[in-house]
Scaffold this motif. Sequence first.
Motif, PDB file in Angstrom:
ATOM      1  N   PRO A 250      59.709  29.901   1.227  1.00 49.15           N
ATOM      2  CA  PRO A 250      60.018  29.390   2.584  1.00 49.15           C
ATOM      3  C   PRO A 250      60.678  30.453   3.463  1.00 49.15           C
ATOM      4  CG  PRO A 250      60.625  27.788   0.918  1.00 49.15           C
ATOM      5  CD  PRO A 250      60.324  29.058   0.187  1.00 49.15           C
ATOM      6  N   GLU A 251      61.575  31.229   2.847  1.00 44.44           N
ATOM      7  CA  GLU A 251      62.265  32.289   3.592  1.00 44.44           C
ATOM      8  C   GLU A 251      61.273  33.365   4.034  1.00 44.44           C
ATOM      9  OE1 GLU A 251      65.223  35.800   2.204  1.00 44.44           O
ATOM     10  OE2 GLU A 251      65.876  33.769   1.715  1.00 44.44           O
ATOM     11  N   LEU A 252      60.374  33.748   3.133  1.00 43.27           N
ATOM     12  CA  LEU A 252      59.371  34.761   3.447  1.00 43.27           C
ATOM     13  C   LEU A 252      58.446  34.287   4.558  1.00 43.27           C
ATOM     14  CD1 LEU A 252      57.782  37.371   2.953  1.00 43.27           C
ATOM     15  CD2 LEU A 252      56.607  36.195   1.069  1.00 43.27           C
ATOM     16  N   VAL A 253      57.962  33.067   4.448  1.00 43.20           N
ATOM     17  CA  VAL A 253      57.041  32.532   5.463  1.00 43.20           C
ATOM     18  C   VAL A 253      57.726  32.492   6.825  1.00 43.20           C
ATOM     19  CG1 VAL A 253      55.801  30.469   6.212  1.00 43.20           C
ATOM     20  CG2 VAL A 253      55.636  31.235   3.833  1.00 43.20           C
ATOM     21  N   SER A 254      58.969  32.059   6.858  1.00 41.43           N
ATOM     22  CA  SER A 254      59.698  31.968   8.124  1.00 41.43           C
ATOM     23  C   SER A 254      59.912  33.349   8.745  1.00 41.43           C
ATOM     24  CB  SER A 254      61.045  31.280   7.896  1.00 41.43           C
ATOM     25  OG  SER A 254      61.793  31.219   9.095  1.00 41.43           O
ATOM     26  N   ALA A 255      60.285  34.323   7.910  1.00 43.09           N
ATOM     27  CA  ALA A 255      60.534  35.672   8.424  1.00 43.09           C
ATOM     28  C   ALA A 255      59.251  36.294   8.957  1.00 43.09           C
ATOM     29  CB  ALA A 255      61.127  36.542   7.321  1.00 43.09           C
ATOM     30  N   GLY A 256      58.171  36.160   8.212  1.00 43.28           N
ATOM     31  CA  GLY A 256      56.899  36.714   8.669  1.00 43.28           C
ATOM     32  C   GLY A 256      56.401  36.050   9.924  1.00 43.28           C
ATOM     33  N   HIS A 257      56.540  34.739   9.994  1.00 41.50           N
ATOM     34  CA  HIS A 257      56.113  34.008  11.196  1.00 41.50           C
ATOM     35  C   HIS A 257      56.898  34.470  12.422  1.00 41.50           C
ATOM     36  CE1 HIS A 257      54.623  30.660  13.621  1.00 41.50           C
ATOM     37  NE2 HIS A 257      55.870  30.484  14.020  1.00 41.50           N
ATOM     38  N   GLY A 258      58.194  34.719  12.225  1.00 47.53           N
ATOM     39  CA  GLY A 258      59.013  35.149  13.350  1.00 47.53           C
ATOM     40  C   GLY A 258      58.587  36.498  13.900  1.00 47.53           C
ATOM     41  N   VAL A 259      58.300  37.442  13.008  1.00 45.98           N
ATOM     42  CA  VAL A 259      57.865  38.774  13.448  1.00 45.98           C
ATOM     43  C   VAL A 259      56.523  38.678  14.161  1.00 45.98           C
ATOM     44  CG1 VAL A 259      57.122  41.053  12.668  1.00 45.98           C
ATOM     45  CG2 VAL A 259      59.145  39.989  11.668  1.00 45.98           C
ATOM     46  N   ARG A 260      55.591  37.934  13.585  1.00 44.04           N
ATOM     47  CA  ARG A 260      54.258  37.834  14.181  1.00 44.04           C
ATOM     48  C   ARG A 260      54.295  37.122  15.524  1.00 44.04           C
ATOM     49  NH1 ARG A 260      50.613  38.873  16.337  1.00 44.04           N
ATOM     50  NH2 ARG A 260      48.385  38.804  15.811  1.00 44.04           N
ATOM     51  N   SER A 261      55.120  36.098  15.647  1.00 44.01           N
ATOM     52  CA  SER A 261      55.235  35.381  16.920  1.00 44.01           C
ATOM     53  C   SER A 261      55.820  36.260  18.005  1.00 44.01           C
ATOM     54  CB  SER A 261      56.099  34.126  16.737  1.00 44.01           C
ATOM     55  OG  SER A 261      55.501  33.225  15.825  1.00 44.01           O
ATOM     56  N   ALA A 262      56.821  37.060  17.640  1.00 40.66           N
ATOM     57  CA  ALA A 262      57.424  37.972  18.621  1.00 40.66           C
ATOM     58  C   ALA A 262      56.415  39.015  19.069  1.00 40.66           C
ATOM     59  CB  ALA A 262      58.653  38.647  18.012  1.00 40.66           C
ATOM     60  N   GLN A 263      55.607  39.524  18.138  1.00 37.57           N
ATOM     61  CA  GLN A 263      54.603  40.521  18.490  1.00 37.57           C
ATOM     62  C   GLN A 263      53.549  39.928  19.402  1.00 37.57           C
ATOM     63  OE1 GLN A 263      51.838  41.715  15.477  1.00 37.57           O
ATOM     64  NE2 GLN A 263      51.647  43.789  16.282  1.00 37.57           N
TER      65      GLN A 263
END
Length: 307
Positions: A250-263
């Motif tokens: 869950p932590e990994l998915v959230s962190a990756g989603h945050g970076v991709r959304s910001a990009q």
Amino acid sequence: MSLPVPTMEAPPVGVVGLGQLGGSLAAALVAAGRDVRGWDVDPAAREAAAARGVRVTRELGGVVVLAVPLPAMAAALDGLDVDPAATVTDLGSVKVPVLGSVGAALGGRFVGGHPMAGTERSGHAATDPELFRGARWALCLEPGTELPRWLRAAEVALDAGAEVVPVTAAEHDDAVAAVSHVPHLLAAALAAAAGSAGPLALALAAGSFRDGTRVIGSDPAFVTAMVEGNAGPTAAALARVLAQLERPWPELVSAGHGVRSAQAGEGAGRRAVRVPLDRAALLSLGRAGGAVTRRLAAFVEGWVPEG
């Protein structure tokens, strides 16, 4: 100290290698009104380029662009009549090794470059004059790089529709290991793992599998040369990916989603800047995640991410 460079007529551009990248660059520059000459060992590539308005010749000058595979880069100018005053740049996906071979031979005349564009297709049949439109084009500014030549190479990239990112060769190789070279390896691993899961898995593969494995449709020789040519930074970047996979899911998915959304939302958060023609100032722009969009007499215009 800033170095004003007077406006001069754009020099001719010679493209060595008229496959997807070189052919697309030549076609884009012809459309932009540049004087474009080119050469390729493949007669079919030469004929296709000539049909797009490129003057096919072994005599090259002005700004000469090496658009050949990495293993062929060091010998790309052999047999060609190149003006000894010409600025030479390249489109290779790894920069430190090219700087050590071509750059060592040409000194300050050489400006390493790498457009972040292309598809899994290859060859002159994949030519697209819009390939570089809006793409980032890394352009190396080393301590020995002659700034007027860097600007000439930058003008070529800008005329092709790209945005120029000033970098050093080492910075470039570290960055692309993370965002280009490791993704090729992950795509290969994902495809191989799915293949071992059997025909049912492959029959059910849809969008996420297609998107995740697209780049490994590239020529295996090209991918191998790219990752092996940047082995150290790629291994370090891959280790960081493996460390991420050890995180709770869950932590990994959230962190990756945050970076991709910001990009994905980067276009709404840009601040326009003017940067003097100074190596340190230009590299600061690139390190901040910005890019050059226009060259003027004594400075360049560009942008940096807001905040």
